[in-house]
Design a protein around this motif. Structure first.
Motif, PDB file in Angstrom:
ATOM      1  N   PRO A   1       9.039   0.154  22.563  1.00 22.94           N
ATOM      2  CA  PRO A   1       9.276  -1.287  22.728  1.00 22.94           C
ATOM      3  C   PRO A   1       9.414  -2.024  21.404  1.00 22.94           C
ATOM      4  O   PRO A   1      10.090  -3.039  21.331  1.00 22.94           O
ATOM      5  N   GLU A   2       8.786  -1.509  20.341  1.00 20.68           N
ATOM      6  CA  GLU A   2       8.897  -2.199  19.043  1.00 20.68           C
ATOM      7  C   GLU A   2      10.275  -2.008  18.431  1.00 20.68           C
ATOM      8  O   GLU A   2      10.602  -2.635  17.438  1.00 20.68           O
ATOM      9  N   GLU A   3      11.097  -1.112  18.993  1.00 22.65           N
ATOM     10  CA  GLU A   3      12.407  -0.874  18.391  1.00 22.65           C
ATOM     11  C   GLU A   3      13.568  -1.295  19.287  1.00 22.65           C
ATOM     12  O   GLU A   3      14.631  -1.665  18.795  1.00 22.65           O
ATOM     13  N   ILE A   4      13.391  -1.191  20.582  1.00 21.50           N
ATOM     14  CA  ILE A   4      14.535  -1.488  21.461  1.00 21.50           C
ATOM     15  C   ILE A   4      14.820  -3.001  21.442  1.00 21.50           C
ATOM     16  O   ILE A   4      13.895  -3.815  21.414  1.00 21.50           O
ATOM     17  N   SER A   5      16.094  -3.359  21.432  1.00 21.76           N
ATOM     18  CA  SER A   5      16.455  -4.779  21.422  1.00 21.76           C
ATOM     19  C   SER A   5      16.211  -5.390  22.800  1.00 21.76           C
ATOM     20  O   SER A   5      16.206  -4.683  23.820  1.00 21.76           O
ATOM     21  N   VAL A   6      16.040  -6.696  22.822  1.00 21.01           N
ATOM     22  CA  VAL A   6      15.892  -7.380  24.117  1.00 21.01           C
ATOM     23  C   VAL A   6      17.183  -7.191  24.922  1.00 21.01           C
ATOM     24  O   VAL A   6      17.153  -6.935  26.132  1.00 21.01           O
ATOM     25  N   ALA A   7      18.340  -7.245  24.237  1.00 24.24           N
ATOM     26  CA  ALA A   7      19.621  -7.084  24.944  1.00 24.24           C
ATOM     27  C   ALA A   7      19.712  -5.679  25.557  1.00 24.24           C
ATOM     28  O   ALA A   7      20.140  -5.516  26.707  1.00 24.24           O
TER      29      ALA A   7
ATOM     30  N   GLY B   1      23.589  15.390  20.197  1.00 21.81           N
ATOM     31  CA  GLY B   1      23.262  15.359  21.626  1.00 21.81           C
ATOM     32  C   GLY B   1      22.796  13.985  22.082  1.00 21.81           C
ATOM     33  O   GLY B   1      22.050  13.860  23.067  1.00 21.81           O
ATOM     34  N   ALA B   2      23.240  12.933  21.353  1.00 23.77           N
ATOM     35  CA  ALA B   2      22.809  11.563  21.685  1.00 23.77           C
ATOM     36  C   ALA B   2      23.039  11.283  23.165  1.00 23.77           C
ATOM     37  O   ALA B   2      24.149  11.454  23.671  1.00 23.77           O
ATOM     38  N   ALA B   3      21.979  10.848  23.848  1.00 26.65           N
ATOM     39  CA  ALA B   3      22.099  10.656  25.295  1.00 26.65           C
ATOM     40  C   ALA B   3      22.748   9.326  25.657  1.00 26.65           C
ATOM     41  O   ALA B   3      23.317   9.187  26.739  1.00 26.65           O
ATOM     42  N   TYR B   4      22.678   8.342  24.762  1.00 26.78           N
ATOM     43  CA  TYR B   4      23.158   6.995  25.118  1.00 26.78           C
ATOM     44  C   TYR B   4      24.008   6.355  24.031  1.00 26.78           C
ATOM     45  O   TYR B   4      23.981   5.140  23.856  1.00 26.78           O
ATOM     46  N   GLY B   5      24.757   7.142  23.270  1.00 24.38           N
ATOM     47  CA  GLY B   5      25.553   6.566  22.179  1.00 24.38           C
ATOM     48  C   GLY B   5      24.637   6.071  21.068  1.00 24.38           C
ATOM     49  O   GLY B   5      23.608   6.682  20.786  1.00 24.38           O
ATOM     50  N   TRP B   6      24.987   4.943  20.448  1.00 22.71           N
ATOM     51  CA  TRP B   6      24.130   4.389  19.396  1.00 22.71           C
ATOM     52  C   TRP B   6      22.798   3.971  19.995  1.00 22.71           C
ATOM     53  O   TRP B   6      22.755   3.432  21.105  1.00 22.71           O
ATOM     54  N   ALA B   7      21.725   4.164  19.214  1.00 22.61           N
ATOM     55  CA  ALA B   7      20.412   3.685  19.663  1.00 22.61           C
ATOM     56  C   ALA B   7      20.475   2.168  19.849  1.00 22.61           C
ATOM     57  O   ALA B   7      21.103   1.472  19.050  1.00 22.61           O
ATOM     58  N   GLN B   8      19.806   1.685  20.900  1.00 23.34           N
ATOM     59  CA  GLN B   8      19.885   0.234  21.206  1.00 23.34           C
ATOM     60  C   GLN B   8      18.855  -0.557  20.403  1.00 23.34           C
ATOM     61  O   GLN B   8      18.016  -1.270  20.962  1.00 23.34           O
ATOM     62  N   VAL B   9      18.897  -0.422  19.081  1.00 23.85           N
ATOM     63  CA  VAL B   9      18.041  -1.268  18.233  1.00 23.85           C
ATOM     64  C   VAL B   9      18.807  -2.577  17.996  1.00 23.85           C
ATOM     65  O   VAL B   9      20.029  -2.599  18.152  1.00 23.85           O
ATOM     66  N   PRO B  10      18.087  -3.679  17.642  1.00 20.75           N
ATOM     67  CA  PRO B  10      18.780  -4.976  17.588  1.00 20.75           C
ATOM     68  C   PRO B  10      20.060  -4.966  16.762  1.00 20.75           C
ATOM     69  O   PRO B  10      21.068  -5.539  17.170  1.00 20.75           O
TER      70      PRO B  10
ATOM     71  N   GLY C   1      24.679   2.549  26.775  1.00 21.77           N
ATOM     72  CA  GLY C   1      24.552   3.783  27.551  1.00 21.77           C
ATOM     73  C   GLY C   1      24.095   3.580  28.988  1.00 21.77           C
ATOM     74  O   GLY C   1      23.586   2.516  29.356  1.00 21.77           O
ATOM     75  N   GLY C   2      24.281   4.626  29.793  1.00 21.13           N
ATOM     76  CA  GLY C   2      23.956   4.567  31.220  1.00 21.13           C
ATOM     77  C   GLY C   2      25.248   4.389  31.997  1.00 21.13           C
ATOM     78  O   GLY C   2      26.209   3.784  31.490  1.00 21.13           O
TER      79      GLY C   2
END
Ligand SMILES: Cc1cc2nc3c(=O)[nH]c(=O)nc-3n(C[C@H](O)[C@H](O)[C@H](O)COP(=O)(O)OP(=O)(O)OC[C@H]3O[C@@H](n4cnc5c(N)ncnc54)[C@H](O)[C@@H]3O)c2cc1C
Length: 496
Positions: free
Chosen positions: A195-201, A434-443, A471-472
């Motif tokens: 949670p400290e890394e994932i963006s709100v978006a 093997g990225a599961a969701y493209g770019w990491a969703q950081v802000p 991703g998804g």
């Protein structure tokens, strides 16, 4: 005359969605796919009478009115593909308690408010913000220019306010209980971020696309979705070329004009769409000299999402007696320690793991009287250099040992076993590490900061989880639709 109006590189769900919508407009579209079948990450395989879905296990937006449902309706596919609603959506098993998550947002808020009566207002507020962000994001035009968002903050107040914030920041704004914050954060692990890394978006995308129109499984194999999209595409005169790997995007006068396959064959197109790893698109297929230096250094500094180790089991039992539902997360309270280990290319001892029993929802996955299980954990690509059998066996034994606390004698009941590592995912999809969701969703890689569908290279577009929204399956369907819309508006306006 070019060979096609539109050439799409990659037949993932996004490429197929984009292809279908442009073919329906009457454009001449060709898709080139390196694998022997369509679907990319959204694929399935068979082993000794058992059927397994490679990666995608559940989807949002598939029930009436949802984005995927609407797409299938528009393509006359609703009669040809069925979805099974999942209720509850998930169970979260902490070491000393279990939280059940409904797939309906109101029920979920009610359950949490009963557990934390003093925090009802805060819980409602968190979901209000997530919904607002999701809605605002859905209103952004397909060719939104994120370099010049002059009226952005007045048109998109929530996106603007939270665009550089993490989900932890949102939780801290409205909630007090550390355990409540932790419960709300478990879902961020589905984007493979704490949670400290994932963006709100990013979190709004994951959470609201699930809650908006239920959580579902595809009846039968998950690859029915891309297969049916591919069939609809061909029916509209679209062409799919399988086992054709694109190795170069051809340029003329700084514009994308075609592709070259690894066998040397060339095809030209008015528009080129890349559904593959964005870094590969720009630095491998195009060449660094073809992109502006600012964009090049932005790409270099970006990081892909993490990956998974997955163990698929065919077992000699129906799993009806399993004391849990279908979709379980076994987690503990130490999120930050877990990610710290993953970033150091380690898998922590007693790492959180996921347990899914697909044949309980889809009995056709297993022969009569038998069942399927899918056990997985987050895994960094560089955990192992070779991902050889010894590493695979060690991780498999760990997962089997932990699942055995729920399924006594599991080891004795295993009939069939298969594994997927980050390397397998990389090889199959071409997604780096093997990225599961493209770019990491950081802000800084999320929302309006994510590389957009229009690119700095004229006539080259992106679609899929390496572009916006992310991703998804529900998100890449959105991406496919928006890329198609941007391209069509240019064709309509005589821009090509
Ligand atoms: C293990 C795992 C579990 C997941 N679980 C879920 C889930 O439960 N629910 C959910 O909604 N999402 C889930 N996802 C995410 C979801 O699967 C992806 O975000 C989505 O499928 C990506 O679709 P895409 O169209 O962007 O690209 P991809 O599926 O990556 O497709 C890209 C395609 O391009 C092809 N390609 C690559 N390079 C070339 C080339 N040079 N030439 C020609 N073709 C090429 C590939 O073969 C592939 O077919 C999961 C992903 C993984 C890996």
């Amino acid at each position: 005359m070019p060979d096609s109006d539109v050439i799409i590189i990659g037949a993932g769900v996004a490429g197929l969605t984009c292809g279908c919508l442009l073919a329906r407009k009457g454009l001449n579209v060709a898709i080139f796919e390196k694998n022997p079948k369509v679907g990319g990450c959204c694929s399935s395989f068979e082993k000794e009478g058992f059927s397994f879905d490679l990666s995608v296990q559940s989807l949002g937006e598939c029930q009436e009115g949802g984005r995927i449902w609407d797409l299938l309706k528009g393509l006359n596919l609703l009669e040809r593909i069925r979805f099974i609603p999942l209720e509850p959506a998930r169970e979260y098993h902490f070491p000393d308690q279990k939280i059940v998550q409904s797939s309906r947002i109101e029920t979920h808020i009610e359950t949490l408010s009963r557990l934390f009566p003093g925090e009802r207002k805060g819980i409602e507020q968190v979901y209000y913000v997530l919904r607002k962000i999701f809605d605002e994001f859905s209103r952004i035009p397909p060719s939104f220019n994120w370099f010049d968002p002059s009226s952005f903050s007045s048109q998109y107040p929530f996106l603007s306010r939270y665009r550089d914030k993490t989900f932890q920041g949102l939780l801290d704004e409205y909630l007090f209980s550390p355990f409540l914050k932790m419960i709300l954060s478990v879902r961020s692990s589905y984007a493979l971020l704490p949670p400290e890394e994932i963006s709100v978006a990013g979190m709004a995308g994951i959470e609201i696309s699930y809650f908006n129109h239920g959580v579902s499984c595809v009846q039968g194999r998950v690859e029915e979705l891309p297969i049916k999209l591919g069939e609809a595409f061909e029916k509209m005169k679209g062409k799919i070329f399988l086992q054709r790997e694109v190795e170069k995007i051809l340029m003329d006068n700084k514009k994308a004009i075609g592709i070259r396959l690894n066998g040397g064959q060339e095809f030209t197109g008015e528009v080129i769409v890349s559904n593959i790893d964005a870094r590969k698109t720009f630095t491998g297929l195009l060449g660094e000299d073809e992109i502006p230096s600012g964009f090049r250094s932005k790409l270099k500094g970006m990081r892909p999402s993490l990956s998974y180790f997955i163990l698929y089991l065919g077992v000699d039992m129906t799993l009806e007696e399993l004391p849990v539902s279908n979709n379980e997360v076994f987690t503990d309270y130490a999120f930050s320690e877990e990610y710290q280990a993953l970033y150091e290319n380690r898998i922590p001892g007693q790492a959180p793991f996921y347990l899914i029993a697909p044949s309980r929802v889809n009995p056709s996955h297993a022969p009569e009287g038998k069942g399927t299980l899918c056990l997985s954990m987050k895994a960094p690509y560089h955990f192992s250099k070779a991902w050889d059998q010894e590493v695979i066996d060690r991780l498999s034994q760990d997962l089997i040992g932990r699942a055995s606390t729920l399924i006594p004698d599991l080891k004795k009941r295993i009939l069939v076993k298969a594994e997927t590592t980050p390397k397998t995912i990389e090889k199959w999809t071409g997604n780096c590490w093997g990225a599961a969701y493209g770019w990491a969703q950081v802000p800084e890689q999320s929302g309006v900061h994510r590389p957009q569908r229009t690119t700095p290279v004229p006539n080259l577009f992106l679609t899929g989880h390496w572009t916006s929204p992310g991703g998804g399956i529900a998100a890449v369907v959105a991406s496919g639709e928006l890329t198609a819309e941007a391209i069509w508006s240019k064709f309509e306006g005589g821009g090509f």
